[in-house]
Write a protein that holds these residues in place. Sequence first.
Motif, PDB file in Angstrom:
ATOM      1  N   GLN A 128       0.836  -1.211   0.000  1.00  0.00           N
ATOM      2  CA  GLN A 128       0.000   0.000   0.000  1.00  0.00           C
ATOM      3  C   GLN A 128       0.865   1.252   0.000  1.00  0.00           C
ATOM      4  O   GLN A 128       0.640   2.189  -0.766  1.00  0.00           O
ATOM      5  CB  GLN A 128      -0.894   0.026   1.249  1.00  0.00           C
ATOM      6  N   MET A 129       1.871   1.254   0.880  1.00  0.00           N
ATOM      7  CA  MET A 129       2.743   2.435   0.955  1.00  0.00           C
ATOM      8  C   MET A 129       3.462   2.662  -0.362  1.00  0.00           C
ATOM      9  O   MET A 129       3.624   3.794  -0.816  1.00  0.00           O
ATOM     10  CB  MET A 129       3.771   2.256   2.078  1.00  0.00           C
ATOM     11  N   SER A 130       3.896   1.583  -0.978  1.00  0.00           N
ATOM     12  CA  SER A 130       4.670   1.783  -2.202  1.00  0.00           C
ATOM     13  C   SER A 130       3.755   2.243  -3.340  1.00  0.00           C
ATOM     14  O   SER A 130       4.171   3.033  -4.183  1.00  0.00           O
ATOM     15  CB  SER A 130       5.499   0.555  -2.553  1.00  0.00           C
ATOM     16  N   LEU A 131       2.493   1.813  -3.311  1.00  0.00           N
ATOM     17  CA  LEU A 131       1.545   2.310  -4.312  1.00  0.00           C
ATOM     18  C   LEU A 131       1.342   3.824  -4.141  1.00  0.00           C
ATOM     19  O   LEU A 131       1.343   4.588  -5.106  1.00  0.00           O
ATOM     20  CB  LEU A 131       0.210   1.575  -4.153  1.00  0.00           C
ATOM     21  N   ILE A 132       1.177   4.236  -2.886  1.00  0.00           N
ATOM     22  CA  ILE A 132       0.984   5.666  -2.597  1.00  0.00           C
ATOM     23  C   ILE A 132       2.205   6.461  -3.053  1.00  0.00           C
ATOM     24  O   ILE A 132       2.088   7.514  -3.687  1.00  0.00           O
ATOM     25  CB  ILE A 132       0.748   5.868  -1.075  1.00  0.00           C
ATOM     26  N   LEU A 133       3.381   5.939  -2.750  1.00  0.00           N
ATOM     27  CA  LEU A 133       4.618   6.658  -3.104  1.00  0.00           C
ATOM     28  C   LEU A 133       4.817   6.709  -4.620  1.00  0.00           C
ATOM     29  O   LEU A 133       5.218   7.732  -5.166  1.00  0.00           O
ATOM     30  CB  LEU A 133       5.829   5.999  -2.420  1.00  0.00           C
ATOM     31  N   THR A 134       4.524   5.601  -5.290  1.00  0.00           N
ATOM     32  CA  THR A 134       4.677   5.591  -6.751  1.00  0.00           C
ATOM     33  C   THR A 134       3.672   6.536  -7.397  1.00  0.00           C
ATOM     34  O   THR A 134       4.002   7.319  -8.287  1.00  0.00           O
ATOM     35  CB  THR A 134       4.445   4.169  -7.310  1.00  0.00           C
ATOM     36  N   HIS A 135       2.440   6.472  -6.907  1.00  0.00           N
ATOM     37  CA  HIS A 135       1.387   7.325  -7.457  1.00  0.00           C
ATOM     38  C   HIS A 135       1.755   8.795  -7.260  1.00  0.00           C
ATOM     39  O   HIS A 135       1.611   9.615  -8.159  1.00  0.00           O
ATOM     40  CB  HIS A 135       0.073   6.982  -6.741  1.00  0.00           C
ATOM     41  N   HIS A 174      -7.446  -3.262  -3.669  1.00  0.00           N
ATOM     42  CA  HIS A 174      -8.452  -3.064  -2.610  1.00  0.00           C
ATOM     43  C   HIS A 174      -8.250  -4.065  -1.472  1.00  0.00           C
ATOM     44  O   HIS A 174      -8.448  -3.741  -0.310  1.00  0.00           O
ATOM     45  CB  HIS A 174      -9.867  -3.217  -3.171  1.00  0.00           C
ATOM     46  N   ALA A 175      -7.829  -5.272  -1.842  1.00  0.00           N
ATOM     47  CA  ALA A 175      -7.688  -6.326  -0.819  1.00  0.00           C
ATOM     48  C   ALA A 175      -6.563  -6.011   0.163  1.00  0.00           C
ATOM     49  O   ALA A 175      -6.527  -6.560   1.260  1.00  0.00           O
ATOM     50  CB  ALA A 175      -7.414  -7.662  -1.510  1.00  0.00           C
ATOM     51  N   TRP A 176      -5.634  -5.135  -0.223  1.00  0.00           N
ATOM     52  CA  TRP A 176      -4.540  -4.816   0.714  1.00  0.00           C
ATOM     53  C   TRP A 176      -5.018  -3.902   1.849  1.00  0.00           C
ATOM     54  O   TRP A 176      -4.365  -3.766   2.868  1.00  0.00           O
ATOM     55  CB  TRP A 176      -3.379  -4.113  -0.012  1.00  0.00           C
ATOM     56  N   ASN A 177      -6.148  -3.246   1.638  1.00  0.00           N
ATOM     57  CA  ASN A 177      -6.645  -2.276   2.616  1.00  0.00           C
ATOM     58  C   ASN A 177      -7.533  -3.012   3.614  1.00  0.00           C
ATOM     59  O   ASN A 177      -8.697  -3.263   3.347  1.00  0.00           O
ATOM     60  CB  ASN A 177      -7.454  -1.212   1.862  1.00  0.00           C
ATOM     61  N   GLN A 178      -6.969  -3.363   4.756  1.00  0.00           N
ATOM     62  CA  GLN A 178      -7.680  -4.302   5.615  1.00  0.00           C
ATOM     63  C   GLN A 178      -8.039  -3.753   6.975  1.00  0.00           C
ATOM     64  O   GLN A 178      -7.370  -2.874   7.499  1.00  0.00           O
ATOM     65  CB  GLN A 178      -6.776  -5.502   5.854  1.00  0.00           C
ATOM     66  N   LEU A 180      -7.512   6.321  -3.919  1.00  0.00           N
ATOM     67  CA  LEU A 180      -6.377   6.079  -4.817  1.00  0.00           C
ATOM     68  C   LEU A 180      -6.548   4.733  -5.533  1.00  0.00           C
ATOM     69  O   LEU A 180      -6.320   4.610  -6.735  1.00  0.00           O
ATOM     70  CB  LEU A 180      -5.088   6.079  -3.981  1.00  0.00           C
ATOM     71  N   ALA A 181      -6.994   3.722  -4.764  1.00  0.00           N
ATOM     72  CA  ALA A 181      -7.183   2.387  -5.353  1.00  0.00           C
ATOM     73  C   ALA A 181      -8.231   2.446  -6.465  1.00  0.00           C
ATOM     74  O   ALA A 181      -8.106   1.778  -7.493  1.00  0.00           O
ATOM     75  CB  ALA A 181      -7.584   1.398  -4.259  1.00  0.00           C
ATOM     76  N   GLN A 182      -9.262   3.273  -6.251  1.00  0.00           N
ATOM     77  CA  GLN A 182     -10.289   3.417  -7.305  1.00  0.00           C
ATOM     78  C   GLN A 182      -9.689   4.047  -8.563  1.00  0.00           C
ATOM     79  O   GLN A 182     -10.019   3.670  -9.687  1.00  0.00           O
ATOM     80  CB  GLN A 182     -11.458   4.265  -6.795  1.00  0.00           C
ATOM     81  N   ASP A 183      -8.799   5.002  -8.356  1.00  0.00           N
ATOM     82  CA  ASP A 183      -8.068   5.623  -9.475  1.00  0.00           C
ATOM     83  C   ASP A 183      -7.300   4.580 -10.284  1.00  0.00           C
ATOM     84  O   ASP A 183      -7.317   4.573 -11.505  1.00  0.00           O
ATOM     85  CB  ASP A 183      -6.991   6.558  -8.894  1.00  0.00           C
ATOM     86  N   ILE A 184      -6.621   3.697  -9.521  1.00  0.00           N
ATOM     87  CA  ILE A 184      -5.807   2.655 -10.164  1.00  0.00           C
ATOM     88  C   ILE A 184      -6.735   1.732 -10.961  1.00  0.00           C
ATOM     89  O   ILE A 184      -6.461   1.379 -12.100  1.00  0.00           O
ATOM     90  CB  ILE A 184      -5.026   1.820  -9.119  1.00  0.00           C
TER      91      ILE A 184
END
Length: 459
Positions: free
Chosen positions: A97-104, A190-194, A209-213
């Motif tokens: 999740q963190m790396s998705l946020i950072l990459t985004h 989405h499954a990573w957000n628990q 952000l996940a919806q954006d992806i």
Amino acid sequence: MTETLTDRPLPDAAEAWRSRPIEQAVAWPDAGLARQQMEVLRGLPPLVFAGETRNLHDRLAQAAAGEAFVLIAGDCAESFDVLRADRIRDQLAIILQMSLILTHGSGMPVVKIGRMAGQFAKPRSSMVEETPDGVLPSFRGHLINSEFADSVSRTPDPRRLVQGYNYSASMLNLVRAFTTGGFASLSRVHAWNQDFVAHSPAGHRYELLAQDIDRAVRFMRACGLELEHERALQQTEFFTAHEALVLDYESALTRMDSITSRWYGCSAHLLWIGERTRQVDGAHVEFARGISNPIGVKVSASCTPEELVELCGRLDPQRTPGRLVLMARMGAERVEDALPGLVAAVRREGHPVVWMSDPMHGNTRTTDSGIKTRDFDTVITELLSFLTITHAEGVPPGGVHLELTPEDVTECTGGSWATSEDALTRDYRSLCDPRLNGTQALDLAFIAAEHLRSLGVSS
Ligand code: PEP
Ligand code: CO
């Protein structure tokens, strides 16, 4: 008879450290048993492969060139008693999740490294501890002893070396399965957000952000791209790291790579040298000098530019991009004074290092009621100062190194769900230093991503 890896005498590189002064040495009470355990380790397969470690080296070279951002995260001290599959999955999920946020946010690929599957040994400022039952040896991590306050538990037990190897192997097995077997696929964001994370302010923000992806993925599919065949979207590269503290363990897991004939520490991809063991002529630096893994070094504000340049010369004589990762852990109050001179000195000497921030270890404090904690805002202050300073000094702000856990623990104060000092006792589980909980970790990732974007950092 054909020679095997284990018949071959160990190289100077793996054993030369024994003639150097050593800090934080472990005195195994039964030296014979310790030698026997090391022999067992020497006969076991490597936990990681040299080819994977070279891949990490390449990724770190990209980070040294400003083309990637590195995230190292996990427990301060892993426990032999908490190796459940769901816990490993959740630890991985928070890092994803963190790396998705950072990459985004930054537009840069994130190199993901877990303080996982081997972070079992702790350096201690004091080798003894006052307990209600008298003075006992300090707890030094499950690779050495156990945390319970009695003299049997605190006595170093070398059988823990082989146990540590076995626990690392089983964790790594699951980590490899999760990262290549579908769990890390971009269709699972989405499954990573628990659990509790999903209900926090940071969790809600992550969901957007996940919806954006999702939309982006649907868009690419609609354009005719067959994403099922894109490995980069279905799997993720994930590496491991820990502090190379117990050299009996690390040297027993040193192997020669058959392709390059170079020696690699095979307990993890990246090994780092802690603040307490980074003496230029000391055993830990000598050990690290002999292996070809990327090497991390923790650097506090008390390190001088001369000392750091000497260390870089010792560990990176060829000036190889990606070989050295300097982890600044200065404290929010000292980073502005200490960091610029260190960065400038290393740059002048031409070492293409990755500069990372460890914004946690210089910001530990003890509350009036005696609880070790860290304040989220102070951690953020150091991290943002680090990003700004490195950028201003003309080197890439290469990454962040954090202690965190996915669970709803109350070890650090602050964050968007505002853990108060009074709440610290509610769920304090760390075996050693206070960790960010899952929501504080996401909060930090959003703030760091915004700052990177505001600096105009992208690959
Ligand atoms: C750690 O990373 O857990 C640690 C002990 O760090 P340092 O060596 O920077 O104190
Ligand atoms: Co720590």
